[in-house]
Enzyme design. Structure first.
Site, PDB file in Angstrom:
ATOM      1  N   HIS A 140       5.704  -0.786  -2.402  1.00 29.83           N
ATOM      2  CA  HIS A 140       6.808  -1.745  -2.327  1.00 29.83           C
ATOM      3  C   HIS A 140       7.976  -1.146  -1.556  1.00 29.83           C
ATOM      4  O   HIS A 140       8.540  -0.123  -1.955  1.00 29.83           O
ATOM      5  CB  HIS A 140       7.243  -2.107  -3.749  1.00 29.83           C
ATOM      6  CG  HIS A 140       8.210  -3.226  -3.832  1.00 29.83           C
ATOM      7  ND1 HIS A 140       9.334  -3.183  -4.635  1.00 29.83           N
ATOM      8  CD2 HIS A 140       8.238  -4.439  -3.226  1.00 29.83           C
ATOM      9  CE1 HIS A 140      10.005  -4.311  -4.538  1.00 29.83           C
ATOM     10  NE2 HIS A 140       9.357  -5.090  -3.678  1.00 29.83           N
ATOM     11  N   HIS A 182      16.182  -5.291   2.571  1.00 24.74           N
ATOM     12  CA  HIS A 182      15.847  -6.267   1.546  1.00 24.74           C
ATOM     13  C   HIS A 182      16.970  -7.251   1.251  1.00 24.74           C
ATOM     14  O   HIS A 182      16.772  -8.464   1.283  1.00 24.74           O
ATOM     15  CB  HIS A 182      15.445  -5.568   0.241  1.00 24.74           C
ATOM     16  CG  HIS A 182      15.183  -6.519  -0.878  1.00 24.74           C
ATOM     17  ND1 HIS A 182      16.166  -6.921  -1.769  1.00 24.74           N
ATOM     18  CD2 HIS A 182      14.058  -7.180  -1.251  1.00 24.74           C
ATOM     19  CE1 HIS A 182      15.662  -7.777  -2.629  1.00 24.74           C
ATOM     20  NE2 HIS A 182      14.367  -7.950  -2.352  1.00 24.74           N
TER      21      HIS A 182
END
Length: 294
Positions: free
Chosen positions: A41, A83
């Site tokens: 991730h 992100h």
């Protein structure tokens, strides 16, 4: 591959075995022909600053072949890997540009973003790490021989980002047959963006981030190869329903789930039949599924 943060990464990796929870033989379960794919991730976000090249390299050193990232666009139209909508959490944008609240990615030029430190927030060992462009990120993943689960983040903020991402992938050699078959998936929480992406380049494997109702799954199967659901929404029944459909490439729909960081959780979710597990601690998940734990 360029040598980056050798001391920092080495130090981070020395203690990794202590982070992995032991997995006994009783924990090892039958996953069918293949265990789930393990995806790092945002690289290896538990061990290095997320979405940076250092994070990609850390995943590589851990032996993790798949990494996930998030793609957004700068004010002057360049694709970068980050992100949050805002630069505030993972860079020193507040310090360098104190009057630019809320420090949104789309309000800064690439030249401004390149001045930011994207590593110190995580650890002083990563001081000076930068926000990579998508081009730089793709080069690093390619140099490492890794594979990419690429997320279009907040595409509603960046009209046309689907076409632009395709151009970048093509320019960097990621749309040849080898990458398309084995090394690239594009996903998003925005179903319309994935629909547009599929229409622009139907050859690319795509995933929808979320857990549509079983009744709605056939709609997604028209343009998605994967339903990538949060682990809290995954059940054996749901996985079976997804697997009962075929996607746009006439293959069984897959389920990748997120974000699972512990051995027990990984073994449990794998036992439900998922095809992939996205994790901040991909080494812990991999070792648990191997029945190793070392």
């Amino acid at each position: 591959m360029r040598i980056r943060h050798v001391v920092a990464v080495t130090g981070a990796l020395m203690g990794l075995s202590a982070l992995a929870l032991p997995a006994s033989g009783a924990q090892a379960v039958a996953y069918g022909q293949h265990p789930p794919v393990v995806v790092g991730h945002r690289g290896a976000a538990a061990y290095a600053p997320e979405n940076t090249l250092a994070s990609v390299d850390t995943a590589d050193r851990l032996g993790i072949s798949w990494v996930e990232n998030d793609v957004q666009r700068t004010k002057d139209g360049e694709l970068v890997v980050l992100h949050d909508t805002s630069l505030a959490r993972t860079t020193n944008a507040k310090k360098l540009f104190p009057g630019r609240s809320p420090w949104n990615v789309g309000d800064f030029t690439l030249r401004e973003i390149e001045k930011l430190d994207a590593g110190s927030w995580f650890s002083s060992k990563f001081k000076g790490e930068r926000v990579p462009t998508l081009e730089e990120y793709l080069e690093e993943v390619e140099d490492n021989g890794q594979k990419l689960l690429m997320e279009l983040k907040n595409p509603e903020l960046y009209p046309g980002i689907e076409r632009q991402a395709i151009r970048e992938l093509r320019r960097d050699g990621w749309l040849d047959s080898g990458h398309l078959r084995r090394r690239l998936i594009v996903q998003s929480f925005n179903a319309d963006a994935i629909k547009r992406f599929h229409r622009l380049d139907p050859a690319v494997k795509t995933g929808f981030l979320g857990s549509p109702t079983v009744a709605d799954l056939p709609k997604y199967a028209a343009y998605c190869d994967q339903i990538n659901a949060p682990h809290t929404a995954v059940t054996r029944k749901y996985v079976k329903a997804v697997h009962g459909l075929r996607g746009p490439h006439h293959r069984r729909l897959e389920v990748y789930t997120w974000t699972v960081d512990d051995a027990k959780g990984a073994v449990g979710i794998a036992g439900m039949g998922v095809d992939g597990i996205i994790s901040n601690k991909p080494d812990v998940v991999r070792d648990a599924l191997d029945g190793d734990g070392s």
